[in-house]
Scaffold this motif. Sequence first.
Motif, PDB file in Angstrom:
ATOM      1  N   LYS A   1      -0.428   2.673 -14.582  1.00  0.00           N
ATOM      2  CA  LYS A   1       0.589   3.563 -15.412  1.00  0.00           C
ATOM      3  C   LYS A   1       0.627   4.903 -14.671  1.00  0.00           C
ATOM      4  CE  LYS A   1       1.034   5.395 -20.008  1.00  0.00           C
ATOM      5  NZ  LYS A   1       0.651   6.013 -20.992  1.00  0.00           N
ATOM      6  N   PRO A   2      -0.695   5.392 -14.374  1.00  0.00           N
ATOM      7  CA  PRO A   2      -0.734   6.553 -13.280  1.00  0.00           C
ATOM      8  C   PRO A   2       0.082   6.676 -12.185  1.00  0.00           C
ATOM      9  CG  PRO A   2      -2.600   5.998 -13.585  1.00  0.00           C
ATOM     10  CD  PRO A   2      -2.071   4.959 -14.493  1.00  0.00           C
ATOM     11  N   ILE A   3       0.146   5.418 -11.521  1.00  0.00           N
ATOM     12  CA  ILE A   3       0.878   5.187 -10.249  1.00  0.00           C
ATOM     13  C   ILE A   3       2.172   5.224 -10.389  1.00  0.00           C
ATOM     14  CG2 ILE A   3       1.035   3.422  -8.476  1.00  0.00           C
ATOM     15  CD1 ILE A   3      -1.801   2.748  -8.961  1.00  0.00           C
ATOM     16  N   LEU A   4       2.813   4.528 -11.357  1.00  0.00           N
ATOM     17  CA  LEU A   4       4.282   4.241 -11.692  1.00  0.00           C
ATOM     18  C   LEU A   4       4.696   5.633 -12.219  1.00  0.00           C
ATOM     19  CD1 LEU A   4       4.026   0.817 -13.946  1.00  0.00           C
ATOM     20  CD2 LEU A   4       5.094   1.467 -11.387  1.00  0.00           C
ATOM     21  N   GLU A   5       3.938   6.590 -12.977  1.00  0.00           N
ATOM     22  CA  GLU A   5       4.259   7.660 -13.341  1.00  0.00           C
ATOM     23  C   GLU A   5       4.633   8.639 -12.173  1.00  0.00           C
ATOM     24  OE1 GLU A   5       1.177   8.706 -16.169  1.00  0.00           O
ATOM     25  OE2 GLU A   5       2.346   7.826 -17.970  1.00  0.00           O
ATOM     26  N   GLN A   6       3.678   8.556 -11.403  1.00  0.00           N
ATOM     27  CA  GLN A   6       3.826   9.570 -10.223  1.00  0.00           C
ATOM     28  C   GLN A   6       5.194   9.275  -9.480  1.00  0.00           C
ATOM     29  OE1 GLN A   6       0.273   9.352  -7.762  1.00  0.00           O
ATOM     30  NE2 GLN A   6       1.057  11.055  -6.313  1.00  0.00           N
ATOM     31  N   ALA A   7       5.257   7.869  -9.270  1.00  0.00           N
ATOM     32  CA  ALA A   7       6.478   7.414  -8.447  1.00  0.00           C
ATOM     33  C   ALA A   7       7.843   7.628  -9.287  1.00  0.00           C
ATOM     34  CB  ALA A   7       6.402   6.113  -7.940  1.00  0.00           C
ATOM     35  N   ASP A   8       7.851   7.920 -10.509  1.00  0.00           N
ATOM     36  CA  ASP A   8       8.836   7.829 -11.446  1.00  0.00           C
ATOM     37  C   ASP A   8       9.560   6.664 -11.687  1.00  0.00           C
ATOM     38  OD1 ASP A   8      10.114   9.051 -13.579  1.00  0.00           O
ATOM     39  OD2 ASP A   8      11.629   9.762 -12.199  1.00  0.00           O
TER      40      ASP A   8
ATOM     41  N   ALA B   1      -5.433  -3.663 -15.856  1.00  0.00           N
ATOM     42  CA  ALA B   1      -4.213  -3.424 -14.822  1.00  0.00           C
ATOM     43  C   ALA B   1      -3.194  -2.492 -15.339  1.00  0.00           C
ATOM     44  CB  ALA B   1      -3.797  -4.774 -14.435  1.00  0.00           C
ATOM     45  N   LEU B   2      -2.757  -2.750 -16.610  1.00  0.00           N
ATOM     46  CA  LEU B   2      -1.725  -1.696 -16.773  1.00  0.00           C
ATOM     47  C   LEU B   2      -2.148  -0.403 -17.040  1.00  0.00           C
ATOM     48  CD1 LEU B   2      -0.148  -3.890 -19.943  1.00  0.00           C
ATOM     49  CD2 LEU B   2       0.562  -3.582 -17.805  1.00  0.00           C
ATOM     50  N   LYS B   3      -3.508  -0.384 -17.352  1.00  0.00           N
ATOM     51  CA  LYS B   3      -4.308   1.166 -17.329  1.00  0.00           C
ATOM     52  C   LYS B   3      -4.246   1.758 -15.974  1.00  0.00           C
ATOM     53  CE  LYS B   3      -7.172   0.745 -21.580  1.00  0.00           C
ATOM     54  NZ  LYS B   3      -8.301   0.484 -21.786  1.00  0.00           N
TER      55      LYS B   3
ATOM     56  N   ARG C   1      -5.940  -3.825  -4.581  1.00  0.00           N
ATOM     57  CA  ARG C   1      -4.587  -4.095  -5.414  1.00  0.00           C
ATOM     58  C   ARG C   1      -3.814  -2.725  -5.768  1.00  0.00           C
ATOM     59  NH1 ARG C   1      -3.924  -7.680  -4.687  1.00  0.00           N
ATOM     60  NH2 ARG C   1      -4.909  -9.352  -5.804  1.00  0.00           N
ATOM     61  N   GLU C   2      -4.942  -1.906  -6.150  1.00  0.00           N
ATOM     62  CA  GLU C   2      -4.540  -0.382  -6.190  1.00  0.00           C
ATOM     63  C   GLU C   2      -3.652   0.235  -5.132  1.00  0.00           C
ATOM     64  OE1 GLU C   2      -6.128   3.931  -7.802  1.00  0.00           O
ATOM     65  OE2 GLU C   2      -7.719   2.135  -7.841  1.00  0.00           O
ATOM     66  N   GLU C   3      -4.249   0.258  -3.972  1.00  0.00           N
ATOM     67  CA  GLU C   3      -3.656   0.392  -2.668  1.00  0.00           C
ATOM     68  C   GLU C   3      -2.304  -0.148  -2.469  1.00  0.00           C
ATOM     69  OE1 GLU C   3      -2.664   2.483   0.364  1.00  0.00           O
ATOM     70  OE2 GLU C   3      -4.550   3.048  -0.835  1.00  0.00           O
ATOM     71  N   GLU C   4      -2.358  -1.456  -2.844  1.00  0.00           N
ATOM     72  CA  GLU C   4      -0.783  -1.982  -2.569  1.00  0.00           C
ATOM     73  C   GLU C   4       0.059  -1.502  -3.579  1.00  0.00           C
ATOM     74  OE1 GLU C   4       0.964  -6.507  -2.486  1.00  0.00           O
ATOM     75  OE2 GLU C   4      -1.241  -6.310  -3.007  1.00  0.00           O
ATOM     76  N   ALA C   5      -0.240  -1.311  -4.740  1.00  0.00           N
ATOM     77  CA  ALA C   5       0.512  -0.883  -5.795  1.00  0.00           C
ATOM     78  C   ALA C   5       1.100   0.469  -5.440  1.00  0.00           C
ATOM     79  CB  ALA C   5      -0.143  -0.741  -7.164  1.00  0.00           C
ATOM     80  N   ARG C   6       0.088   1.320  -5.006  1.00  0.00           N
ATOM     81  CA  ARG C   6       0.409   2.568  -4.523  1.00  0.00           C
ATOM     82  C   ARG C   6       1.503   2.759  -3.358  1.00  0.00           C
ATOM     83  NH1 ARG C   6      -2.486   6.555  -6.971  1.00  0.00           N
ATOM     84  NH2 ARG C   6      -4.678   5.897  -7.649  1.00  0.00           N
ATOM     85  N   ARG C   7       1.254   1.957  -2.502  1.00  0.00           N
ATOM     86  CA  ARG C   7       2.423   1.933  -1.400  1.00  0.00           C
ATOM     87  C   ARG C   7       3.849   1.224  -1.677  1.00  0.00           C
ATOM     88  NH1 ARG C   7      -1.618  -1.073   1.487  1.00  0.00           N
ATOM     89  NH2 ARG C   7      -0.328  -3.061   1.346  1.00  0.00           N
ATOM     90  N   LEU C   8       3.543   0.077  -2.528  1.00  0.00           N
ATOM     91  CA  LEU C   8       4.886  -0.372  -3.023  1.00  0.00           C
ATOM     92  C   LEU C   8       5.551   0.697  -3.989  1.00  0.00           C
ATOM     93  CD1 LEU C   8       4.158  -4.004  -3.858  1.00  0.00           C
ATOM     94  CD2 LEU C   8       6.239  -3.192  -2.437  1.00  0.00           C
ATOM     95  N   ALA C   9       4.667   1.167  -4.863  1.00  0.00           N
ATOM     96  CA  ALA C   9       5.571   2.286  -5.758  1.00  0.00           C
ATOM     97  C   ALA C   9       6.052   3.401  -5.001  1.00  0.00           C
ATOM     98  CB  ALA C   9       4.647   2.698  -6.733  1.00  0.00           C
ATOM     99  N   ALA C  10       5.521   3.928  -3.883  1.00  0.00           N
ATOM    100  CA  ALA C  10       5.887   5.061  -3.217  1.00  0.00           C
ATOM    101  C   ALA C  10       7.331   4.643  -2.132  1.00  0.00           C
ATOM    102  CB  ALA C  10       4.840   5.471  -2.096  1.00  0.00           C
ATOM    103  N   TYR C  11       6.961   3.361  -1.817  1.00  0.00           N
ATOM    104  CA  TYR C  11       8.266   2.774  -1.124  1.00  0.00           C
ATOM    105  C   TYR C  11       9.548   2.595  -2.038  1.00  0.00           C
ATOM    106  CZ  TYR C  11      10.976  -0.102   2.422  1.00  0.00           C
ATOM    107  OH  TYR C  11      11.875  -0.494   3.147  1.00  0.00           O
ATOM    108  N   ALA C  12       9.133   2.152  -3.355  1.00  0.00           N
ATOM    109  CA  ALA C  12      10.317   1.970  -4.343  1.00  0.00           C
ATOM    110  C   ALA C  12      10.932   3.389  -4.628  1.00  0.00           C
ATOM    111  CB  ALA C  12       9.539   1.473  -5.456  1.00  0.00           C
ATOM    112  N   SER C  13      10.092   4.124  -4.965  1.00  0.00           N
ATOM    113  CA  SER C  13      10.659   5.628  -5.299  1.00  0.00           C
ATOM    114  C   SER C  13      11.536   6.070  -4.050  1.00  0.00           C
ATOM    115  CB  SER C  13       9.392   6.651  -5.614  1.00  0.00           C
ATOM    116  OG  SER C  13       9.691   7.958  -5.869  1.00  0.00           O
ATOM    117  N   ALA C  14      10.785   6.174  -2.758  1.00  0.00           N
ATOM    118  CA  ALA C  14      11.693   6.713  -1.691  1.00  0.00           C
ATOM    119  C   ALA C  14      12.993   6.170  -1.234  1.00  0.00           C
ATOM    120  CB  ALA C  14      10.662   6.648  -0.221  1.00  0.00           C
ATOM    121  N   CYS C  15      13.034   4.625  -1.673  1.00  0.00           N
ATOM    122  CA  CYS C  15      14.329   3.914  -1.434  1.00  0.00           C
ATOM    123  C   CYS C  15      15.298   3.858  -2.406  1.00  0.00           C
ATOM    124  CB  CYS C  15      13.812   2.696  -0.988  1.00  0.00           C
ATOM    125  SG  CYS C  15      13.833   1.449  -2.159  1.00  0.00           S
ATOM    126  N   GLY C  16      14.852   4.765  -3.407  1.00  0.00           N
ATOM    127  CA  GLY C  16      15.737   4.767  -4.534  1.00  0.00           C
ATOM    128  C   GLY C  16      15.774   3.738  -5.717  1.00  0.00           C
ATOM    129  N   ALA C  17      14.646   2.797  -5.726  1.00  0.00           N
ATOM    130  CA  ALA C  17      14.634   1.812  -6.589  1.00  0.00           C
ATOM    131  C   ALA C  17      13.957   2.218  -7.883  1.00  0.00           C
ATOM    132  CB  ALA C  17      13.582   0.606  -6.135  1.00  0.00           C
TER     133      ALA C  17
END
Length: 270
Positions: free
Chosen positions: A127-134, A122-124, A80-96
């Motif tokens: 949080k750093p994944i979302l912060e990194q992706a802003d 899960a929230l803990k 799940r963590e890996e999936e979250a990283r991928r999706l967060a990176a995608y979101a950041s890169a596409c401007g979401a």
Amino acid sequence: MAAPTFALNHMVAPQMSLGSFFKLGKTLGINQFEIRNDLTGNAILDGTSPHQVRELAEGEGAEIISINALQRFNEWTPAREEEARRLAAYASACGAKALVLVPVNDGSGKLEGERQGNLRIALKGLKPILEQADIIGLVEPLGFQICSLRSKKEAVDAIHATNGADRFKLVHDTFHHVLAGEPDIFPAMTGLVHISGVDDSKVSVDGMRDPHRVMVTGGDRLGNVTQIRDLLAQSYAGPFSFEPFSPVVHATTDVTGLIKCSMDFIREKL
């Protein structure tokens, strides 16, 4: 009271390509959109790069308010963590701006104590994944009785307990609000509202499912207009995003007309 700002979730016309979907909104004066990662043959699942998505959006003056969604987010595993990283990176890169977070909804993880603990873990982790992706994490409690996170209050308590208020907001879904039977709303903690109506007079509230969800009309049993009015009156200023799952909506030949009628109905009733 401010007028509502409407947005479109790709579920309003899942068969449309992303470019056509952005154009659809534009014809209706809508420029905020939710894209999804669960539509076969469409971005994101078809391999469209985030940069292509960003270019499409910028070309139409479209703002991508969220990617919908990281499923089973409160079952925090290495996968799940890996999936979250991928999706967060995608979101950041596409401007979401945000990633919608959907809880486990299969009857597991519901026990008292267990579900609150899982949510905090899960929230803990997120949080750093979302912060990194802003980007923001939009926690969406579901009203179904089998869901592991039904209560918005429980979500808010967990967000505060993990010092996550700068990174997490709620999705208030008018359908799930009714199914959960929780009267409280949390406008200050809400980052997105999903709207859809149920017109079927035969189905019980406990029997309501995604395929019952149509546009908001005069036959609506969910009290969308009242919910929207309450949120606006308590200073919610974010988007109200149409998210109908009904095959009847998806099969229409005039989705523009359906959306326009629903917007006009809501504005008139407010």
